[in-house]
Every structure is written in structure tokens, then in C-alpha cells.
Design an enzyme around this catalytic site. Structure first.
Site, PDB file in Angstrom:
ATOM      1  N   GLY A  71      36.356  38.139  28.979  1.00  0.00           N
ATOM      2  CA  GLY A  71      35.347  38.617  29.915  1.00  0.00           C
ATOM      3  C   GLY A  71      33.983  38.142  29.460  1.00  0.00           C
ATOM      4  O   GLY A  71      33.828  37.709  28.325  1.00  0.00           O
ATOM      5  N   CYS A  98      40.256  36.909  23.404  1.00  0.00           N
ATOM      6  CA  CYS A  98      38.819  36.622  23.413  1.00  0.00           C
ATOM      7  C   CYS A  98      38.020  37.939  23.465  1.00  0.00           C
ATOM      8  O   CYS A  98      38.085  38.719  22.536  1.00  0.00           O
ATOM      9  CB  CYS A  98      38.498  35.682  24.572  1.00  0.00           C
ATOM     10  SG  CYS A  98      36.933  34.891  24.348  1.00  0.00           S
ATOM     11  N   TYR A  99      37.301  38.220  24.567  1.00  0.00           N
ATOM     12  CA  TYR A  99      36.593  39.507  24.634  1.00  0.00           C
ATOM     13  C   TYR A  99      37.574  40.652  24.403  1.00  0.00           C
ATOM     14  O   TYR A  99      37.239  41.642  23.752  1.00  0.00           O
ATOM     15  CB  TYR A  99      35.910  39.665  26.005  1.00  0.00           C
ATOM     16  CG  TYR A  99      35.257  41.023  26.183  1.00  0.00           C
ATOM     17  CD1 TYR A  99      34.063  41.329  25.558  1.00  0.00           C
ATOM     18  CD2 TYR A  99      35.872  42.011  26.952  1.00  0.00           C
ATOM     19  CE1 TYR A  99      33.479  42.588  25.700  1.00  0.00           C
ATOM     20  CE2 TYR A  99      35.299  43.266  27.100  1.00  0.00           C
ATOM     21  CZ  TYR A  99      34.098  43.553  26.476  1.00  0.00           C
ATOM     22  OH  TYR A  99      33.528  44.789  26.604  1.00  0.00           O
ATOM     23  N   HIS A 185      41.929  31.160  23.979  1.00  0.00           N
ATOM     24  CA  HIS A 185      42.621  31.398  25.254  1.00  0.00           C
ATOM     25  C   HIS A 185      44.019  30.769  25.269  1.00  0.00           C
ATOM     26  O   HIS A 185      44.136  29.556  25.473  1.00  0.00           O
ATOM     27  CB  HIS A 185      41.787  30.830  26.402  1.00  0.00           C
ATOM     28  CG  HIS A 185      40.559  31.633  26.654  1.00  0.00           C
ATOM     29  ND1 HIS A 185      40.553  32.740  27.464  1.00  0.00           N
ATOM     30  CD2 HIS A 185      39.305  31.521  26.156  1.00  0.00           C
ATOM     31  CE1 HIS A 185      39.348  33.277  27.472  1.00  0.00           C
ATOM     32  NE2 HIS A 185      38.562  32.552  26.684  1.00  0.00           N
ATOM     33  N   GLU A 187      46.200  31.103  27.551  1.00  0.00           N
ATOM     34  CA  GLU A 187      46.674  30.903  28.927  1.00  0.00           C
ATOM     35  C   GLU A 187      46.291  29.548  29.508  1.00  0.00           C
ATOM     36  O   GLU A 187      46.869  29.122  30.492  1.00  0.00           O
ATOM     37  CB  GLU A 187      46.150  32.030  29.838  1.00  0.00           C
ATOM     38  CG  GLU A 187      44.658  32.027  30.152  1.00  0.00           C
ATOM     39  CD  GLU A 187      43.779  32.671  29.088  1.00  0.00           C
ATOM     40  OE1 GLU A 187      44.239  32.814  27.936  1.00  0.00           O
ATOM     41  OE2 GLU A 187      42.620  33.002  29.399  1.00  0.00           O
ATOM     42  N   SER A 239      52.854  31.002  60.993  1.00  0.00           N
ATOM     43  CA  SER A 239      51.744  30.062  61.088  1.00  0.00           C
ATOM     44  C   SER A 239      52.222  28.636  60.870  1.00  0.00           C
ATOM     45  O   SER A 239      51.492  27.691  61.121  1.00  0.00           O
ATOM     46  CB  SER A 239      50.717  30.405  60.020  1.00  0.00           C
ATOM     47  OG  SER A 239      51.285  30.169  58.740  1.00  0.00           O
ATOM     48  N   GLY A 240      53.456  28.503  60.375  1.00  0.00           N
ATOM     49  CA  GLY A 240      53.938  27.169  60.016  1.00  0.00           C
ATOM     50  C   GLY A 240      53.784  26.920  58.537  1.00  0.00           C
ATOM     51  O   GLY A 240      54.369  25.989  57.993  1.00  0.00           O
ATOM     52  N   GLY A 241      53.008  27.757  57.872  1.00  0.00           N
ATOM     53  CA  GLY A 241      52.806  27.601  56.438  1.00  0.00           C
ATOM     54  C   GLY A 241      53.967  28.183  55.652  1.00  0.00           C
ATOM     55  O   GLY A 241      54.809  28.902  56.203  1.00  0.00           O
ATOM     56  N   VAL A 242      53.981  27.877  54.361  1.00  0.00           N
ATOM     57  CA  VAL A 242      55.099  28.313  53.532  1.00  0.00           C
ATOM     58  C   VAL A 242      55.136  29.839  53.383  1.00  0.00           C
ATOM     59  O   VAL A 242      56.211  30.444  53.391  1.00  0.00           O
ATOM     60  CB  VAL A 242      55.077  27.602  52.145  1.00  0.00           C
ATOM     61  CG1 VAL A 242      53.786  27.820  51.406  1.00  0.00           C
ATOM     62  CG2 VAL A 242      56.242  28.040  51.282  1.00  0.00           C
ATOM     63  N   ASP A 243      53.977  30.472  53.321  1.00  0.00           N
ATOM     64  CA  ASP A 243      53.968  31.911  53.069  1.00  0.00           C
ATOM     65  C   ASP A 243      54.631  32.694  54.204  1.00  0.00           C
ATOM     66  O   ASP A 243      55.513  33.524  53.966  1.00  0.00           O
ATOM     67  CB  ASP A 243      52.535  32.417  52.868  1.00  0.00           C
ATOM     68  CG  ASP A 243      51.812  31.672  51.760  1.00  0.00           C
ATOM     69  OD1 ASP A 243      52.497  31.003  50.960  1.00  0.00           O
ATOM     70  OD2 ASP A 243      50.572  31.738  51.707  1.00  0.00           O
ATOM     71  N   SER A 244      54.195  32.426  55.424  1.00  0.00           N
ATOM     72  CA  SER A 244      54.783  33.193  56.521  1.00  0.00           C
ATOM     73  C   SER A 244      56.241  32.798  56.726  1.00  0.00           C
ATOM     74  O   SER A 244      57.068  33.631  57.104  1.00  0.00           O
ATOM     75  CB  SER A 244      53.977  33.036  57.815  1.00  0.00           C
ATOM     76  OG  SER A 244      53.895  31.691  58.205  1.00  0.00           O
ATOM     77  N   LYS A 384      51.811  31.687  44.369  1.00  0.00           N
ATOM     78  CA  LYS A 384      52.326  30.628  45.251  1.00  0.00           C
ATOM     79  C   LYS A 384      53.559  29.913  44.679  1.00  0.00           C
ATOM     80  O   LYS A 384      54.517  29.646  45.398  1.00  0.00           O
ATOM     81  CB  LYS A 384      51.218  29.598  45.464  1.00  0.00           C
ATOM     82  CG  LYS A 384      51.501  28.639  46.564  1.00  0.00           C
ATOM     83  CD  LYS A 384      50.907  29.180  47.820  1.00  0.00           C
ATOM     84  CE  LYS A 384      51.178  28.348  49.020  1.00  0.00           C
ATOM     85  NZ  LYS A 384      50.578  28.987  50.195  1.00  0.00           N
TER      86      LYS A 384
END
Ligand code: XMP
Length: 528
Positions: A71, A98-99, A185, A187, A239-244, A384
Site C-alpha cells: 500500500g 511490502c507495506y 512483491h 506477485e 452480448s457476444g462476449g465471452v463473459d455473457s 477473466k
């Protein structure tokens, strides 16, 4: 919708609740979400919560350990965020980064002071004592530092495990309590063995076995959806997107024909997309699909609107209102399924107080308060890359699973300034060229998102013997692991040249093409 719609239903129980969980306390680091993703990559469920969340926030989760993120604060700042006592009282292992490490030391009786100089960038740490956290690693490893303060005196019970040139305590450990601190870090990719350190914490210190897999997620989510919706019908916006698509496929697997998908063609889609959505979902997935052509309604709402947030809100509201209208024709429709993802939830600031709203995401922020449908959001806890894995496991077609993300407000936020049909058509033609060329170059999968933006700047050009006055079009292509950070893609010059040539020659109205070379941060991926 029923004639007497009930109160909005609470979201379905989180299917992850039966899994071993690591909780990341977010102290405001830019990369807090990345920590959570790294833990998920270890097949362990992980939630990111604000540092001041009450203990009830994690009630029902099978918490095995905590991570304190980095942070921007110093523990000596007047309003420095502190870890709540309930975390220490839990008796679970804690990893401070870190913090987070300085905080752990500060709260447990150590001493933190300003470093001689700010340590930022690559550094090498050397192990002095064996520790579970560094098991299997060489004595000396490269890490990524980014800190001003540093630890000067260990808290009681801790030993120093490794040091760097500038930090006598680059890694500290209190194995009896399972408390560890890393001054750097783990990550980020610049700490190449960071994932091993996180794995050691998750597996060896917190003893998580790693049951968070696509297969388990699907089974558990299907059960949770059935429980949530009972015999009600669910409407899903495609929507045509991967999520929906993945959300719809999951709900379809759970409740079959109780699902009705509504595809609202808002006129803000890319070239050929509307036809593709209809064919794919009707033909390939055999899902009940209602196709609503609503371009005029959306464009009317967008007339003379130039503010990006107003565009989002208007589009979000129009979308949901049309859904409500359409849903009235569907008997027993009580739920709306959305492909909201975990980053949408976090970026919209709804994961806790104090989190800043960066952009109001359509999936989360644009819903009108009077919405009458309960929400089914089976991807609400996923990143994602996890969604893509689920999509593959569900057998969705590859081109759908790997499709670049496309924002809910569509081309409206890529058409800078006022959105008109004429400008959208120009943008669609340019965007098509970008997409085709990137695909033909075999680079589509390497790129997170690529698209054209129609700026509202007109510039002078010359074509043949004529002076032209047309729009400047920008090309955006970014590489990213997620949308939190991104870098501009180093597309080959020949490819950029082809795209530029084709656009200025084939798209009437554009006479100049520029390439956006801004990383995120400080830029965002979308221009609006
Ligand atoms: P930014 O522009 O914030 O975008 O760097 C991050 C990711 O989010 C997408 N995005 C949106 N998605 N509604 C959406 O559904 C929105 O209003 C929206 N704004 C940005 C963007 O395409 C990128 O993937």
C-alpha cells in the site's frame, strides 16, 4: 416477469464458500488484485477485501490464511490503515507483503523506520535461515522491491530469513504463529520465483490442498444456480462476449429451457457481430434466444451526449429497461443473469467503502434502482482467465472463449464525443480492418484487446490531387494479464503500416491513423 414481481433477490450463495480460502486484505496497493489472481492460479480460492472490512465480511468462508497487501502509506502516517484485531485473533497464518510486512512488524512490536534511500526495482535477496516460505528455492533469488520505509527491528518471536543490499530483513518469519513478511512483491512477474513463495505459503503454511478447479466450480455453480432460481425463469443478456456466453452456458447447464437469452442489438456492436451472436447461440448452443433490434432507441438516448459516464449510464439504463420490457412477455421470468466478473465488482468500488470508482462498469453500476429482477451472476467471483477455463471446460467454441473483451457500452465509448450512426459506421469499418489484419498476422491470441477508436478530431490530408478533411483514427492494441494493468503491444511496423494503408484507403471519412502507445496506468485501455 410475473404480474407481481417480488423484491430483488439476493445474489446466489458464493459456491466458493465450501473451499479453502485465502483472504487478501487490500491496503491500497496497485497490485492487490494480482495477489488474489496468483493464489487462484494455485487452485485455491481467494477473496480480496478492504483492510477495514468487519469480520462478518468473511463469515461462512473456510479461511485458512490472510495476506496483507502492499500500500502507499507509511505505518507512521496519521491515518495509516491498520490490520483489524479480528484478523490476529483468528489465529490463522498471515503473510505481509511490502507495506503489509511493515504493518505486521509495527503491530506486533517491531520497529519500522525510513530507509536510507527508497528501494525500487530489481534486487537480490540472500537466505540466512531455512524457512517454509522459501522451501525449494536457491539461496539467492531475484525480487522486485518497491518501498520507502524499512524494517529496523524485528517484532518478538520473529527471525530474519533473508536480506538484500538495502534491507537487513527482506524476509521475516515467525513459524510458530505462521506469520511471514516479504519486503518485496512476490506477485509481480519481476520476482520470477514469487509464485513459488506464494505456493509455499498457501500449501505449506496454510495447508490448502487446492480444490479450486474449473470442474468443481462448474458442479458447485450449477447446484447454486438451481437452488437460487428454483422453478423461476432466468433471462440472460447476451452480448457476444465471452463473459455473457459462459454465464449463459452455465445457467443453461443448470436449468436448461428455464433460461431465455435476450440479445439486445444496441447498434453499438462491431461489424458482423449481431449476425454471429444469433447464429452461434441458436444453432450451436440450442438456447432460447430473443433478438431485439434496438439501435434507434440507443442512438436516441445518446444524441448530443459527449460525457463518457453519461453514455455508460444511459446505455446501461436503456439496456435494462428493454430487458424489463421483453421480460414481461416471458412468463415467470424472475431473474436476470449477467456476466459480471470479480474485477468489475472491485473496480466499481462495491467491494468496500473507500475504494475509488474509476469507471462505472455497465454490469455493476448502470442498473436502475427500480430494477425488478433478481440477479444471477455466476462469474461474480472469477477473473477473466478463470472464465476462459470454465468456457473451455463447458465446451464452448474456441473463438468465443478467446474473444477479446468488449465493453458493455460497445463502440459508444470508442467513438469519442457525440455518437452518431454515421460515425459508428466509419468506426466499424476501421475496426474490422484492425481485427482482420491482427488475426491474419497470427497475433490475436497474444493480444488482450485490439480495436480502433474514432477520435473527434478532424485533420487535413491529401489524397490524389485533393485536400481532405477527415477524422483521425487511433489504433489501440494492448497486452495484459488482466485489465487492471496493460502495456501497448509492440505490433510489427509492417502490420501497422498495412492497417494504416487499408484504413485511409478503404474507409471514407478517415484520413489519418495514429497508434496509441500509452500503458495502463496511466492510461486506461478504453479511451472513454
Ligand atoms: P479500462 O478502459 O478501464 O478498461 O482500462 C478495462 C477493461 O474494462 C473494459 N471496460 C468496460 N467493460 N463496461 C464494460 O462492460 C464498461 O463500461 C467498460 N469500460 C471499460 C475494457 O474494454 C477493458 O477490457
Amino acid at each position: 416477469m410475473t404480474d407481481t414481481p417480488g423484491e430483488p433477490q439476493p445474489p446466489a450463495a458464493n459456491p466458493a464458500r465450501s473451499h479453502e480460502t485465502i483472504v487478501v486484505l487490500d491496503f491500497g496497493a496497485q497490485y492487490s488484485m494480482l495477489i488474489a489472481r496468483r493464489i487462484r492460479e494455485l487452485n485455491t480460492y481467494c477473496e480480496l477485501i478492504p483492510w477495514d472490512a468487519p469480520a462478518e465480511r468473511i463469515a461462512g468462508l473456510d479461511v485458512r490464511g490472510f495476506i496483507f497487501s502492499g500500500g502507499p502509506s507509511s505505518v507512521y502516517d496519521e491515518a495509516a490503515p491498520m490490520a483489524p484485531q479480528w484478523v490476529y485473533d483468528s489465529g490463522k497464518p498471515i503473510l505481509g507483503i511490502c507495506y503489509g510486512m511493515q504493518l505486521l512488524a509495527h503491530q506486533l512490536g517491531g520497529r519500522v523506520g525510513p530507509g536510507a534511500e527508497r528501494e525500487f526495482g530489481p534486487a537480490s535477496i540472500t537466505r540466512s535461515t531455512p524457512a517454509a516460505l522459501l522451501e525449494g528455492l536457491p539461496d539467492s533469488v531475484e525480487v522486485w522491491m518497491s518501498h520507502g520505509d524499512r524494517l529496523e527491528e524485528l517484532p518478538p518471536g520473529f527471525v530474519s530469513v533473508a536480506h538484500s543490499g538495502n534491507s537487513p530483513y527482506a524476509v521475516m518469519a515467525d513459524p510458530a504463529r505462521g506469520y511471514y513478511g516479504l519486503q518485496f512483491h512476490p506477485e509481480v512477474v519481476h520476482t520470477p520465483r514469487g509464485k513459488d513463495m506464494l505456493r509455499n505459503f498457501v500449501r505449506n503454511v496454510c495447508h490448502c490442498k487446492g480444490g479450486w478447479t474449473a470442474g468443481n466450480f462448474i458442479d458447485e455453480t450449477v447446484a447454486a444456480i438451481r437452488e437460487q432460481v428454483g422453478d423461476g425463469r432466468v433471462i440472460c443478456g447476451l452480448s457476444g462476449g465471452v463473459d455473457s456466453a459462459v454465464a449463459a452456458a452455465l445457467v443453461h447447464r443448470a436449468i436448461g429451457d428455464q433460461l431465455v437469452c435476450i440479445f439486445v442489438d444496441n447498434g453499438l456492436l462491431r461489424s458482423g457481430e449481431a449476425e454471429e451472436v444469433v447464429t452461434t447461440f441458436r444453432r450451436n448452443m440450442h438456447i432460447n434466444l430473443v433478438h431485439v433490434e434496438a439501435e434507434n432507441k440507443f442512438l436516441a438516448q445518446l444524441a448530443e451526449v459527449t460525457n463518457p459516464e453519461t453514455k455508460r449510464i444511459r446505455i446501461g439504463n436503456t439496456f435494462v429497461r428493454i430487458f424489463e420490457e421483453e421480460s414481461r412477455a416471458i412468463e415467470d421470468a424472475r431473474f436476470l443473469c449477467q456476466g459480471t466478473l470479480y474485477p468489475d465488482v472491485i473496480e466499481s468500488g462495491s467491494h468496500g467503502k473507500g475504494a475509488q470508482v474509476i469507471k462505472t462498469h455497465h454490469n455493476v453500476g448502470g442498473l436502475p434502482p427500480d430494477m425488478k429482477l433478481g440477479l444471477v451472476e455466476p462469474l461474480r467471483y472469477l477473473f477473466k482467465d478463470e472464465v476462459r477455463r470454465i468456457g473451455e471446460a463447458l465446451g464452448l467454441p474456441e473463438e468465443m472463449v478467446w474473444r477479446h473483451p468488449f465493453p458493455g457500452p460497445g463502440l459508444a465509448i470508442r467513438c469519442i464525443g457525440e455518437v452518431t450512426k454515421e460515425k459508428l459506421d466509419i468506426l466499424r469499418r476501421a475496426d474490422r480492418i484492425v481485427m482482420d489484419e491482427v488475426r491474419d498476422a497470427g497475433l490475436y491470441r497474444d493480444i488482450w484487446q485490439t480495436f480502433a477508436v474514432l477520435t473527434d478530431t478532424k485533420t487535413v490530408g491529401v489524397q490524389g490531387d485533393y485536400r481532405t478533411y477527415g477524422y483521425a483514427c487511433a489504433i489501440r492494441a494492448v497486452v495484459a494479464d488482466d485489465a487492471m494493468t496493460a502495456d501497448w503491444a509492440r505490433l510489427p511496423h509492417e502490420l501497422l503500416a498495412r492497417i494504416s494503408n487499408r484504413i485511409v484507403n478503404e474507409v471514407h471519412g478517415i484520413n489519418r491513423v495514429v497508434y496509441d502507445i500509452t500503458p495502463k496506468p496511466p492510461g486506461t485501455i478504453e479511451w472513454e
